[in-house]
Design a protein around this motif. Structure first.
Motif, PDB file in Angstrom:
ATOM      1  N   ASP A 109     -20.661 -33.269 -64.840  1.00  0.00           N
ATOM      2  CA  ASP A 109     -19.519 -33.255 -63.916  1.00  0.00           C
ATOM      3  C   ASP A 109     -18.341 -34.077 -64.445  1.00  0.00           C
ATOM      4  OD1 ASP A 109     -20.912 -31.701 -62.035  1.00  0.00           O
ATOM      5  OD2 ASP A 109     -21.784 -33.490 -61.111  1.00  0.00           O
ATOM      6  N   ILE A 110     -18.559 -34.845 -65.488  1.00  0.00           N
ATOM      7  CA  ILE A 110     -17.517 -35.721 -66.029  1.00  0.00           C
ATOM      8  C   ILE A 110     -16.823 -35.007 -67.177  1.00  0.00           C
ATOM      9  CG2 ILE A 110     -17.059 -37.923 -67.164  1.00  0.00           C
ATOM     10  CD1 ILE A 110     -19.575 -38.939 -65.649  1.00  0.00           C
ATOM     11  N   LEU A 124     -25.144 -37.845 -56.138  1.00  0.00           N
ATOM     12  CA  LEU A 124     -24.527 -38.443 -57.319  1.00  0.00           C
ATOM     13  C   LEU A 124     -23.998 -37.356 -58.253  1.00  0.00           C
ATOM     14  CD1 LEU A 124     -27.206 -41.134 -58.212  1.00  0.00           C
ATOM     15  CD2 LEU A 124     -25.026 -41.471 -57.048  1.00  0.00           C
ATOM     16  N   PRO A 125     -22.924 -37.665 -58.965  1.00  0.00           N
ATOM     17  CA  PRO A 125     -22.451 -36.719 -59.977  1.00  0.00           C
ATOM     18  C   PRO A 125     -23.448 -36.649 -61.128  1.00  0.00           C
ATOM     19  CG  PRO A 125     -21.216 -38.761 -60.107  1.00  0.00           C
ATOM     20  CD  PRO A 125     -22.109 -38.870 -58.909  1.00  0.00           C
ATOM     21  N   ARG A 126     -23.412 -35.552 -61.846  1.00  0.00           N
ATOM     22  CA  ARG A 126     -24.204 -35.398 -63.057  1.00  0.00           C
ATOM     23  C   ARG A 126     -23.301 -35.681 -64.252  1.00  0.00           C
ATOM     24  NH1 ARG A 126     -25.272 -29.482 -62.871  1.00  0.00           N
ATOM     25  NH2 ARG A 126     -23.156 -29.690 -62.139  1.00  0.00           N
ATOM     26  N   ARG A 127     -23.908 -35.947 -65.379  1.00  0.00           N
ATOM     27  CA  ARG A 127     -23.124 -36.194 -66.586  1.00  0.00           C
ATOM     28  C   ARG A 127     -22.201 -35.007 -66.865  1.00  0.00           C
ATOM     29  NH1 ARG A 127     -26.983 -36.513 -70.173  1.00  0.00           N
ATOM     30  NH2 ARG A 127     -26.398 -34.699 -71.364  1.00  0.00           N
ATOM     31  N   LEU A 170     -25.534 -41.862 -62.303  1.00  0.00           N
ATOM     32  CA  LEU A 170     -25.387 -40.414 -62.478  1.00  0.00           C
ATOM     33  C   LEU A 170     -26.756 -39.770 -62.302  1.00  0.00           C
ATOM     34  CD1 LEU A 170     -23.311 -40.347 -65.791  1.00  0.00           C
ATOM     35  CD2 LEU A 170     -22.427 -39.973 -63.482  1.00  0.00           C
ATOM     36  N   ASN A 171     -26.804 -38.602 -61.658  1.00  0.00           N
ATOM     37  CA  ASN A 171     -28.040 -37.823 -61.632  1.00  0.00           C
ATOM     38  C   ASN A 171     -28.190 -37.161 -62.981  1.00  0.00           C
ATOM     39  OD1 ASN A 171     -29.462 -38.141 -59.298  1.00  0.00           O
ATOM     40  ND2 ASN A 171     -28.498 -36.440 -58.238  1.00  0.00           N
ATOM     41  N   GLU A 172     -29.318 -37.338 -63.616  1.00  0.00           N
ATOM     42  CA  GLU A 172     -29.526 -36.769 -64.939  1.00  0.00           C
ATOM     43  C   GLU A 172     -30.248 -35.436 -64.880  1.00  0.00           C
ATOM     44  OE1 GLU A 172     -28.952 -36.347 -68.788  1.00  0.00           O
ATOM     45  OE2 GLU A 172     -28.142 -37.927 -67.551  1.00  0.00           O
TER      46      GLU A 172
END
Length: 159
Positions: free
Chosen positions: A12-13, A7-10, A116-118
């Motif tokens: 990454d956005i 999963l994307p991380r915060r 999202l992965n935190e």
């Protein structure tokens, strides 16, 4: 990591890469209190407008829903979305309708909730995009979820 299919991380956005028309409809959320509550880390202006108050930093169960005279059914629906997205580690699409019987009005809504992965232990947080589509033309008085007396679930599915 994303390269490994994770999963994307915060982090990454990049908000600068999000179209400005979408930004008001985005919120970042996370589980709180051992997954018993959802906290809004950030909520766009569309959420403030529809909820008749700023909700950034607050909790889902603090938003003043009056749906069906009690907010529990609606809150259970929303918590179900977050729990499903977290368990499946897949986005979910949902659609529904806020009903304002006294004014014979409604607001349709669609949302996509992405996991999202935190952090390193894999705990999931969320980014959501929610669009509100009222049935009135410009110039009519705005309605908000606080005055809604029903919410009708139309669709909920994992993507």
């Amino acid at each position: 990591s994303l390269a490994d299919g994770g999963l994307p991380r915060r982090q990454d956005i990049d908000p600068l890469k999000i179209h400005p028309r979408i930004l008001p409809h985005i919120c970042l959320m996370q589980f709180a209190e051992n997954r018993r509550r959802i906290r809004f880390r950030l909520a766009g202006t569309a959420f403030r407008d529809m909820n008749a108050r700023e909700i950034t930093g607050g909790y889902l169960d603090q938003v003043p829903y009056k749906i069906m005279g009690s907010n529990q059914r609606y809150l259970d629906h929303l918590m179900g979305i977050y729990l499903q997205v977290s368990a499946a580690r897949r986005p979910a699409y949902s659609a529904g309708r806020y009903v304002f019987s006294a004014q014979d009005r409604y607001v349709d809504t669609e949302r996509i909730t992405f996991p999202l992965n935190e952090d390193e232990d894999g705990e999931v947080s969320f980014i959501g995009i929610q669009i509100y589509k009222p049935d009135w033309e410009d110039g009519h008085p705005p309605l908000n979820v606080e005055t809604s007396d029903d919410y009708r679930i139309q669709t909920l599915r994992l993507l």
